[in-house]
Scaffold this motif. Structure first.
Motif, short mmCIF file in Angstrom:
data_model
loop_
_atom_site.label_atom_id
_atom_site.label_comp_id
_atom_site.label_asym_id
_atom_site.label_seq_id
_atom_site.Cartn_x
_atom_site.Cartn_y
_atom_site.Cartn_z
N GLY A 46 45.25 34.24 34.81
CA GLY A 46 44.30 35.10 34.13
C GLY A 46 43.13 35.44 35.03
O GLY A 46 42.97 34.84 36.10
N ARG A 47 42.30 36.37 34.60
CA ARG A 47 41.18 36.82 35.42
C ARG A 47 39.95 35.96 35.25
O ARG A 47 39.05 35.96 36.08
CB ARG A 47 40.86 38.28 35.09
N ASN A 48 39.89 35.22 34.15
CA ASN A 48 38.74 34.35 33.89
C ASN A 48 38.83 33.10 34.76
O ASN A 48 39.84 32.39 34.70
CB ASN A 48 38.72 33.96 32.42
N PRO A 49 37.81 32.80 35.55
CA PRO A 49 37.88 31.62 36.43
C PRO A 49 38.15 30.32 35.68
O PRO A 49 38.71 29.38 36.26
CB PRO A 49 36.51 31.61 37.10
N SER A 50 37.77 30.26 34.42
CA SER A 50 37.89 29.01 33.67
C SER A 50 39.33 28.61 33.41
O SER A 50 39.60 27.46 33.06
CB SER A 50 37.13 29.12 32.34
N VAL A 51 40.29 29.53 33.57
CA VAL A 51 41.68 29.16 33.29
C VAL A 51 42.35 28.48 34.47
O VAL A 51 43.48 28.01 34.35
CB VAL A 51 42.52 30.40 32.87
N TRP A 52 41.66 28.44 35.61
CA TRP A 52 42.23 27.84 36.81
C TRP A 52 41.60 26.47 37.05
O TRP A 52 40.44 26.38 37.41
CB TRP A 52 41.98 28.74 38.02
N PRO A 53 42.35 25.39 36.89
CA PRO A 53 41.77 24.05 37.02
C PRO A 53 41.60 23.56 38.46
O PRO A 53 40.79 22.68 38.72
CB PRO A 53 42.76 23.16 36.26
N TYR A 54 42.37 24.11 39.39
CA TYR A 54 42.34 23.60 40.76
C TYR A 54 41.87 24.68 41.72
O TYR A 54 42.43 25.78 41.76
CB TYR A 54 43.71 23.09 41.18
N TRP A 55 40.87 24.32 42.52
CA TRP A 55 40.25 25.24 43.46
C TRP A 55 40.19 24.62 44.85
O TRP A 55 39.95 23.42 44.99
CB TRP A 55 38.82 25.57 43.02
N GLY A 56 40.38 25.45 45.87
CA GLY A 56 40.11 25.01 47.22
C GLY A 56 38.62 25.06 47.51
O GLY A 56 37.82 25.45 46.66
N GLN A 57 38.26 24.70 48.74
CA GLN A 57 36.86 24.66 49.11
C GLN A 57 36.33 26.01 49.57
O GLN A 57 35.13 26.21 49.68
CB GLN A 57 36.63 23.63 50.23
N GLY A 58 37.25 26.94 49.81
CA GLY A 58 36.86 28.29 50.19
C GLY A 58 36.85 28.51 51.68
O GLY A 58 36.69 27.58 52.47
N THR A 59 37.03 29.76 52.07
CA THR A 59 36.94 30.15 53.46
C THR A 59 36.14 31.45 53.53
O THR A 59 36.35 32.36 52.73
CB THR A 59 38.34 30.31 54.10
N GLN A 60 35.22 31.52 54.48
CA GLN A 60 34.29 32.64 54.55
C GLN A 60 34.92 33.82 55.29
O GLN A 60 35.49 33.66 56.38
CB GLN A 60 33.01 32.23 55.26
N VAL A 61 34.79 34.98 54.69
CA VAL A 61 35.20 36.23 55.33
C VAL A 61 33.96 37.10 55.48
O VAL A 61 33.26 37.36 54.49
CB VAL A 61 36.26 36.96 54.49
N THR A 62 33.69 37.53 56.68
CA THR A 62 32.55 38.39 56.94
C THR A 62 33.04 39.66 57.62
O THR A 62 33.72 39.60 58.65
CB THR A 62 31.52 37.70 57.84
N VAL A 63 32.72 40.80 57.01
CA VAL A 63 33.13 42.09 57.55
C VAL A 63 31.90 42.80 58.08
O VAL A 63 30.94 43.04 57.33
CB VAL A 63 33.84 42.95 56.48
N SER A 64 31.92 43.12 59.35
CA SER A 64 30.77 43.79 59.97
C SER A 64 31.01 45.30 60.03
O SER A 64 32.14 45.76 60.14
CB SER A 64 30.54 43.24 61.37
N SER A 65 29.91 46.04 59.96
CA SER A 65 30.01 47.51 59.98
C SER A 65 30.06 48.04 61.40
O SER A 65 29.80 47.34 62.36
CB SER A 65 28.83 48.12 59.24
#
Length: 122
Positions: A103-122
């Motif tokens: 689903g689109r609601n974050p609350s339906v997902w019980p398991y999350w990674g720590q994240g990875t940063q994406v930076t797009v420069s102009s």
């Protein structure tokens, strides 16, 4: 219990591409739906997309507009997010998620990674 680790983030110029990976540990990865979220500073978490347990069906956020592709390999317990035609609005921390409900609601997902940063420069 599932642990998720994202990789592949970094700095890219506008118009470029990046491929994010998600590696899962634990049991029964094939029994979970898998998805990706992103969060930019000062903004709410945003649904990037998700795929069903067997990868047959995939859904994307409206902003994707055909630029991103989600895939998974259950034999390797991995998932990926291929991002093309990146623009500065795609700058965010990207998270891999798994859960019993897609689903689109974050609350339906019980398991999350720590994240990875994406930076797009102009």
């Amino acid at each position: 219990q599932v642990e998720l680790v994202e990789s592949g983030g970094g700095l890219v110029q506008a118009g470029g591409s990046l491929r994010l990976s998600c590696s899962a540990s634990g049991r029964n990865f094939e029994n979970w739906n898998m998805g990706w979220y992103r969060q930019a500073p000062g903004k709410e978490r945003e649904f990037v997309g998700g795929t069903t347990k067997n990868g047959e069906n995939t859904y994307y956020g409206d902003f994707v507009q055909g630029r991103f592709t989600i895939s998974r390999d259950n034999t390797k317990k991995t998932g990926s997010l291929q991002m093309n035609s990146l623009n500065t609005d795609d700058t965010a921390n990207y998270y891999c998620v798994v859960g019993p409900v897609l689903g689109r609601n974050p609350s339906v997902w019980p398991y999350w990674g720590q994240g990875t940063q994406v930076t797009v420069s102009s």
